[in-house]
Design an enzyme around this catalytic site. Structure first.
Site, PDB file in Angstrom:
ATOM      1  N   GLY A  69      33.680  36.786  65.209  1.00 21.33           N
ATOM      2  CA  GLY A  69      35.064  36.109  65.724  1.00 21.33           C
ATOM      3  C   GLY A  69      35.905  36.878  66.656  1.00 21.33           C
ATOM      4  O   GLY A  69      36.839  36.531  67.189  1.00 21.33           O
ATOM      5  N   LEU A  70      35.136  37.969  67.487  1.00 19.30           N
ATOM      6  CA  LEU A  70      36.079  38.831  68.449  1.00 19.30           C
ATOM      7  C   LEU A  70      35.699  38.239  69.590  1.00 19.30           C
ATOM      8  O   LEU A  70      36.167  39.127  70.758  1.00 19.30           O
ATOM      9  CB  LEU A  70      35.643  40.221  68.017  1.00 19.30           C
ATOM     10  CG  LEU A  70      36.265  40.878  66.949  1.00 19.30           C
ATOM     11  CD1 LEU A  70      36.226  42.329  66.750  1.00 19.30           C
ATOM     12  CD2 LEU A  70      37.923  40.477  66.529  1.00 19.30           C
ATOM     13  N   GLY A  71      35.022  37.302  70.014  1.00 18.42           N
ATOM     14  CA  GLY A  71      34.834  36.900  71.379  1.00 18.42           C
ATOM     15  C   GLY A  71      33.853  37.646  72.191  1.00 18.42           C
ATOM     16  O   GLY A  71      33.584  37.401  73.443  1.00 18.42           O
ATOM     17  N   SER A  72      33.006  38.220  71.504  1.00 17.99           N
ATOM     18  CA  SER A  72      31.790  39.080  72.183  1.00 17.99           C
ATOM     19  C   SER A  72      30.996  38.228  73.257  1.00 17.99           C
ATOM     20  O   SER A  72      30.796  38.464  74.180  1.00 17.99           O
ATOM     21  CB  SER A  72      31.004  39.701  71.362  1.00 17.99           C
ATOM     22  OG  SER A  72      29.848  39.300  71.113  1.00 17.99           O
ATOM     23  N   SER A  73      30.590  36.848  72.687  1.00 16.15           N
ATOM     24  CA  SER A  73      29.866  36.129  73.800  1.00 16.15           C
ATOM     25  C   SER A  73      30.480  35.779  74.941  1.00 16.15           C
ATOM     26  O   SER A  73      29.948  35.793  76.160  1.00 16.15           O
ATOM     27  CB  SER A  73      29.190  35.004  72.825  1.00 16.15           C
ATOM     28  OG  SER A  73      29.718  33.819  73.280  1.00 16.15           O
ATOM     29  N   ALA A  74      31.793  35.280  74.805  1.00 16.35           N
ATOM     30  CA  ALA A  74      32.525  34.875  76.028  1.00 16.35           C
ATOM     31  C   ALA A  74      32.900  36.235  76.979  1.00 16.35           C
ATOM     32  O   ALA A  74      32.900  36.171  78.098  1.00 16.35           O
ATOM     33  CB  ALA A  74      33.964  34.374  75.767  1.00 16.35           C
ATOM     34  N   PRO A  88      31.759  43.977  68.248  1.00 12.07           N
ATOM     35  CA  PRO A  88      30.839  43.739  67.406  1.00 12.07           C
ATOM     36  C   PRO A  88      30.330  42.081  67.723  1.00 12.07           C
ATOM     37  O   PRO A  88      31.387  41.105  67.937  1.00 12.07           O
ATOM     38  CB  PRO A  88      31.357  43.723  66.143  1.00 12.07           C
ATOM     39  CG  PRO A  88      32.870  44.721  66.587  1.00 12.07           C
ATOM     40  CD  PRO A  88      32.955  44.478  67.745  1.00 12.07           C
ATOM     41  N   ASP A 124      38.074  31.092  74.343  1.00 17.14           N
ATOM     42  CA  ASP A 124      37.378  32.314  74.590  1.00 17.14           C
ATOM     43  C   ASP A 124      37.230  32.717  76.103  1.00 17.14           C
ATOM     44  O   ASP A 124      37.671  33.795  76.268  1.00 17.14           O
ATOM     45  CB  ASP A 124      36.224  32.199  73.617  1.00 17.14           C
ATOM     46  CG  ASP A 124      36.296  32.370  72.205  1.00 17.14           C
ATOM     47  OD1 ASP A 124      37.306  32.163  71.722  1.00 17.14           O
ATOM     48  OD2 ASP A 124      35.497  32.716  71.371  1.00 17.14           O
TER      49      ASP A 124
HETATM   50  C1  MEV Z   1      36.257  30.372  68.316  1.00 13.28           C
HETATM   51  O1  MEV Z   1      36.412  31.583  68.825  1.00 13.28           O
HETATM   52  C2  MEV Z   1      37.402  29.574  68.070  1.00 13.28           C
HETATM   53  C3  MEV Z   1      37.091  28.274  67.931  1.00 13.28           C
HETATM   54  O2  MEV Z   1      38.360  27.404  67.645  1.00 13.28           O
HETATM   55  C4  MEV Z   1      36.171  27.371  68.599  1.00 13.28           C
HETATM   56  C5  MEV Z   1      36.906  27.279  70.027  1.00 13.28           C
HETATM   57  O3  MEV Z   1      37.934  26.872  70.124  1.00 13.28           O
HETATM   58  O4  MEV Z   1      35.999  26.739  70.824  1.00 13.28           O
HETATM   59  C6  MEV Z   1      36.636  28.192  66.195  1.00 13.28           C
END
Ligand code: MEV
Length: 314
Positions: free
Chosen positions: A97-102, A93, A145
């Site tokens: 916060g699960l890193g989808s863009s990276a 999703p 990420d």
């Molecule tokens: C994002 O997944 C994690 C953050 O610490 C940003 C980053 O480290 O680039 C919020």
């Protein structure tokens, strides 16, 4: 020629935000993946099946595809053999916060390099391209990420030193609650920067404690002493609340997961997004399927393998 590349999503177990300023973070690749299929052509085009949008180089791309087209454009300038048609499908999703863009950037880069005949895949090169793209999207990311989705596994990560890859003898199951609230990582990073400017001494002492606790957590994870991790997870949720990146939706999801016997915290940038629940001190198994304040709940396994790519024959 047709190629396929896959890259995993991630959860940050401890140390998000502090890692931007050199703190240590514990991060793991999870068993959800972004997949890219590509075939040679004389121009660049991208289709995202998740968003049902597509674009060709030179046309006005959907905002979600613009940074990805820029990434492919960069790669194909260095490797003309990377010109092709790219199709993206992701199980991760997005913007929670699960890193989808990276994961998408890393899978796309791996597909492009493989299409250009760059085998075996050079993971350092994949990371460099994906990191440049993440900078365009998120402003000042730590690199955590793209690093975890490139190399996979479990890592103790700091931008100031070589990531330490860790061996876990047993896999761990973690409950993920998606609050369904999407947010911008760039805005959350900005919010924490302003906290750091207003309260520099407090920020520094939180960062130092977070790093120490992350090192302790790593020991527990490597020794499969999962029943020990609860206080470390609780401490980090409180610290993130203090930084201002928790929200009422996140606090509610944390409480509801705690009520089931798990111990929970937000993961990633915060401001909404996902909350992760670990076995509590009594080792409750993660069999939760409905939890208040969560739009969806599922279980992920960690650690998972990093990016891989291959040529599809026939
Ligand atoms: C994002 O997944 C994690 C953050 O610490 C940003 C980053 O480290 O680039 C919020």
């Amino acid at each position: 020629m047709e190629v396929v590349a896959e890259a995993p999503g991630k959860i940050i177990i401890t140390g998000e935000h502090f890692v931007v300023y050199g703190g240590l973070a514990v991060v793991a690749a999870i068993n959800l993946r972004a997949r890219v299929e590509a075939r040679r052509s004389n121009t660049l085009s991208i289709v995202s099946t998740n968003y049902n949008v597509g674009c060709t180089k030179g046309s006005d791309c959907h905002e979600r595809l613009r940074p990805l087209m820029a990434l492919l454009d960069d790669i194909s300038r260095d490797y003309p053999g990377a010109l092709g048609e790219y199709t993206i499908r992701s199980e991760i999703p997005s913007s929670v916060g699960l890193g989808s863009s990276a994961s998408v950037s890393v899978a796309l880069t791996a597909a492009a390099l493989t299409l250009a005949g760059e085998t075996p895949l050079d993971r350092n090169k994949v990371y460099e391209y994906a990191m440049a793209s993440e900078r365009e999207i998120h402003g000042r990311p730590s690199g955590i990420d793209p690093a975890i989705t490139t190399w996979g596994g479990l890592m103790l990560y700091s931008p100031n030193r070589k990531p330490v890859r860790l061996n876990m003898s047993n896999r761990l199951e973690v409950v993920v609650c998606n609050t369904g609230v999407e947010r911008s990582t760039r805005e959350m990073i900005e919010k924490v920067r302003s906290f750091k400017e207003r309260r520099p001494a407090l920020f520094l002492s939180l960062l130092e404690s977070s790093s120490k606790l992350s090192e302790t957590l790593v020991r527990y994870l490597m020794e499969s002493r999962f029943e020990k991790i609860a206080p470390i997870i609780r401490w980090h949720q409180e610290a993130l609340r203090l930084l201002g990146v928790s929200t009422s939706e996140v606090d509610c999801a944390v409480e509801r997961l705690n009520d089931t016997g798990l111990v929970a915290k937000l993961t990633g940038a915060g401001g909404g997004g996902c909350v992760i629940g670990f076995p509590g001190p009594h080792g409750v198994s993660p069999s939760v399927d409905r939890v208040g304040c969560c739009k969806e709940v599922f279980v992920v396994k960690l650690p998972a393998e990093g990016v891989r790519s291959w040529v599809r024959r026939g």
